[in-house]
Design an enzyme around this catalytic site. Structure first.
Site, PDB file in Angstrom:
ATOM      1  N   SER A   1     -21.151   1.406  -5.367  1.00  0.00           N
ATOM      2  CA  SER A   1     -22.479   0.844  -5.443  1.00  0.00           C
ATOM      3  C   SER A   1     -22.610  -0.044  -6.514  1.00  0.00           C
ATOM      4  O   SER A   1     -21.682   0.119  -7.372  1.00  0.00           O
ATOM      5  CB  SER A   1     -23.388   2.049  -5.391  1.00  0.00           C
ATOM      6  OG  SER A   1     -24.622   1.853  -6.001  1.00  0.00           O
TER       7      SER A   1
ATOM      8  N   TYR B   1     -25.598  10.480  -9.674  1.00  0.00           N
ATOM      9  CA  TYR B   1     -25.090   9.167  -8.687  1.00  0.00           C
ATOM     10  C   TYR B   1     -24.155   8.124  -9.381  1.00  0.00           C
ATOM     11  O   TYR B   1     -23.014   7.789  -9.010  1.00  0.00           O
ATOM     12  CB  TYR B   1     -26.070   8.720  -8.188  1.00  0.00           C
ATOM     13  CG  TYR B   1     -26.123   7.561  -6.859  1.00  0.00           C
ATOM     14  CD1 TYR B   1     -26.227   8.173  -5.419  1.00  0.00           C
ATOM     15  CD2 TYR B   1     -25.960   6.361  -7.026  1.00  0.00           C
ATOM     16  CE1 TYR B   1     -25.891   7.117  -4.564  1.00  0.00           C
ATOM     17  CE2 TYR B   1     -25.897   5.264  -6.304  1.00  0.00           C
ATOM     18  CZ  TYR B   1     -25.532   5.721  -4.905  1.00  0.00           C
ATOM     19  OH  TYR B   1     -25.483   4.842  -3.779  1.00  0.00           O
TER      20      TYR B   1
HETATM   21  N1  LIG Z   1     -28.198   2.424   1.023  1.00  0.00           N
HETATM   22  C1  LIG Z   1     -27.898   1.835   0.108  1.00  0.00           C
HETATM   23  O1  LIG Z   1     -28.690   0.908  -0.423  1.00  0.00           O
HETATM   24  C2  LIG Z   1     -26.729   2.095  -0.560  1.00  0.00           C
HETATM   25  C3  LIG Z   1     -26.317   1.014  -1.562  1.00  0.00           C
HETATM   26  C4  LIG Z   1     -25.013   1.326  -2.230  1.00  0.00           C
HETATM   27  C5  LIG Z   1     -24.169   2.382  -1.838  1.00  0.00           C
HETATM   28  N2  LIG Z   1     -24.692   3.212  -0.878  1.00  0.00           N
HETATM   29  C6  LIG Z   1     -23.612   4.303  -0.525  1.00  0.00           C
HETATM   30  O2  LIG Z   1     -23.371   4.188   0.904  1.00  0.00           O
HETATM   31  C7  LIG Z   1     -22.994   5.308   1.298  1.00  0.00           C
HETATM   32  C8  LIG Z   1     -23.805   5.736   2.637  1.00  0.00           C
HETATM   33  O3  LIG Z   1     -25.320   5.575   2.270  1.00  0.00           O
HETATM   34  P1  LIG Z   1     -26.322   5.197   3.502  1.00  0.00           P
HETATM   35  O4  LIG Z   1     -27.302   4.379   2.628  1.00  0.00           O
HETATM   36  O5  LIG Z   1     -25.783   4.823   4.707  1.00  0.00           O
HETATM   37  O6  LIG Z   1     -26.959   6.753   3.701  1.00  0.00           O
HETATM   38  P2  LIG Z   1     -27.222   7.600   4.920  1.00  0.00           P
HETATM   39  O7  LIG Z   1     -28.162   8.643   4.248  1.00  0.00           O
HETATM   40  O8  LIG Z   1     -28.040   6.478   6.050  1.00  0.00           O
HETATM   41  O9  LIG Z   1     -25.972   7.987   5.459  1.00  0.00           O
HETATM   42  C9  LIG Z   1     -25.384   8.926   4.849  1.00  0.00           C
HETATM   43  C10 LIG Z   1     -24.641   9.943   5.752  1.00  0.00           C
HETATM   44  O10 LIG Z   1     -23.579  10.683   4.923  1.00  0.00           O
HETATM   45  C11 LIG Z   1     -23.898  12.275   5.574  1.00  0.00           C
HETATM   46  N3  LIG Z   1     -23.633  13.071   4.568  1.00  0.00           N
HETATM   47  C12 LIG Z   1     -24.446  13.178   3.252  1.00  0.00           C
HETATM   48  N4  LIG Z   1     -24.003  14.319   2.690  1.00  0.00           N
HETATM   49  C13 LIG Z   1     -23.038  14.755   3.630  1.00  0.00           C
HETATM   50  C14 LIG Z   1     -22.104  15.965   3.602  1.00  0.00           C
HETATM   51  N5  LIG Z   1     -22.201  16.912   2.499  1.00  0.00           N
HETATM   52  N6  LIG Z   1     -21.102  16.322   4.489  1.00  0.00           N
HETATM   53  C15 LIG Z   1     -21.005  15.394   5.450  1.00  0.00           C
HETATM   54  N7  LIG Z   1     -21.845  14.290   5.567  1.00  0.00           N
HETATM   55  C16 LIG Z   1     -22.693  13.912   4.705  1.00  0.00           C
HETATM   56  C17 LIG Z   1     -25.455  11.974   6.122  1.00  0.00           C
HETATM   57  O11 LIG Z   1     -25.606  12.856   7.019  1.00  0.00           O
HETATM   58  C18 LIG Z   1     -25.315  10.615   6.706  1.00  0.00           C
HETATM   59  O12 LIG Z   1     -25.088  10.635   7.844  1.00  0.00           O
HETATM   60  C19 LIG Z   1     -23.315   6.322   0.297  1.00  0.00           C
HETATM   61  O13 LIG Z   1     -22.048   6.783  -0.433  1.00  0.00           O
HETATM   62  C20 LIG Z   1     -24.379   5.556  -0.700  1.00  0.00           C
HETATM   63  O14 LIG Z   1     -24.291   5.927  -1.992  1.00  0.00           O
HETATM   64  C21 LIG Z   1     -25.839   3.083  -0.205  1.00  0.00           C
END
Ligand SMILES: NC(=O)c1ccc[n+]([C@@H]2O[C@H](COP(=O)([O-])OP(=O)(O)OC[C@H]3O[C@@H](n4cnc5c(N)ncnc54)[C@H](O)[C@@H]3O)[C@@H](O)[C@H]2O)c1
Length: 250
Positions: free
Chosen positions: A132, A145
């Site tokens: 991120s 985080y």
């Molecule tokens: N959305 C953003 O703006 C953004 C920006 C930078 C980084 N990220 C990173 O991208 C990654 C995905 O985020 P996203 O925005 O797609 O989130 P999201 O909530 O849409 O998806 C996350 C997925 O991870 C699964 N998950 C969470 N905890 C879990 C666990 N304990 N065991 C198994 N599965 C688990 C959830 O069920 C979900 O399907 C994360 O690492 C997040 O930090 C997101």
């Protein structure tokens, strides 16, 4: 893009049931990989696996025993599962801090530790860690985080150094805000907390540090992951691709 050909490769995507992970699963499958979708939410893992012709694994990745039970004989490992918790440091629940560190640092370590011997045997492997902008910059109220993403950046670099001799690359992708359920939840929370509209949260808070004033789409991150798996990226390792609209150019 285009040059990646993942036919015959097996890819595992954690948190593949939603958001960025889902987009990565779709993109890697389109490049020919057979994809293992791992998620705590069994129904969404099944749905995405069906969509990409892959396999679903339901597992709580914050549980080390569940992590160790996963078959990690894969060519491509995408460490993506994660969640956010926002609270001032002096009120931050220690157990939430520990869970975030386990899910977003220890689990990637355990998965990569298990996958590397298989990649070494085949002389080829790709590890992509979804970091991120918070792997490079801090924000208040996101202590767990920010700590986890900085740690993941470090882990990724060690894997790059150890894996290079075996044809294994390891990189991070480091997006700013991507339009996913995780971010949509944050937008709604902040609108309530600050008493402003959701549009104002996006414009005045989320996009304030970025030069490019829009949320990214999950498919943009997925394209970058696919490129990191392509032959053109064979010498790209130990790096972090900042997809942050210029946030860290400051
Ligand atoms: N959305 C953003 O703006 C953004 C920006 C930078 C980084 N990220 C990173 O991208 C990654 C995905 O985020 P996203 O925005 O797609 O989130 P999201 O909530 O849409 O998806 C996350 C997925 O991870 C699964 N998950 C969470 N905890 C879990 C666990 N304990 N065991 C198994 N599965 C688990 C959830 O069920 C979900 O399907 C994360 O690492 C997040 O930090 C997101």
């Amino acid at each position: 893009m285009g040059a990646e050909d993942l036919r015959g490769r097996r890819a595992l995507v954690t948190g593949g049931g939603s958001g960025i992970g889902r987009a990565i699963a779709v993109r890697l499958a389109a490049a020919g990989a057979s994809v293992v979708v791992v998620d705590r939410d069994a129904a969404s893992a099944e749905r995405v696996a069906a969509e990409v012709g892959g396999t679903a694994v339901a597992a709580d990745l914050s549980d080390p025993a569940a992590v160790e039970a996963i078959d990690v004989d894969v060519d491509v490992l995408v460490n993506n599962a994660g969640f956010q918790h926002v609270a001032p440091l002096h009120e931050f629940p220690p157990e939430v801090f520990a869970t975030i560190l386990r899910l977003m640092v220890e689990t990637p370590f355990r998965l990569v530790r298990g996958a590397l011997p298989h990649m070494y045997d085949r002389g080829w492997g790709r590890v992509v860690n979804v970091s991120s902008v918070h792997g490079h910059r801090a924000s208040p109220y996101k202590s767990a985080y920010v700590t986890a993403k900085h740690a993941l950046e470090g882990l990724s670099k060690v894997v790059a150094l150890e894996g290079a001799a075996h044809g294994v690359t390891s990189n991070c992708v480091a997006p700013a805000y991507v339009r996913t359920p995780l971010v949509e939840g944050q937008i709604a929370d902040q609108a309530r907390t600050h008493g402003i509209s959701e549009d104002q949260v996006v414009e005045q808070i989320m996009l304030a540090p970025a030069a490019v004033k829009r949320l990214m789409e999950p498919a943009e991150v997925a394209d970058a992951v696919a490129w990191l798996c392509s032959p053109s990226a064979a010498s790209v390792t130990g790096t972090s691709l900042r997809m942050d609209g210029g946030w860290t150019a400051h």
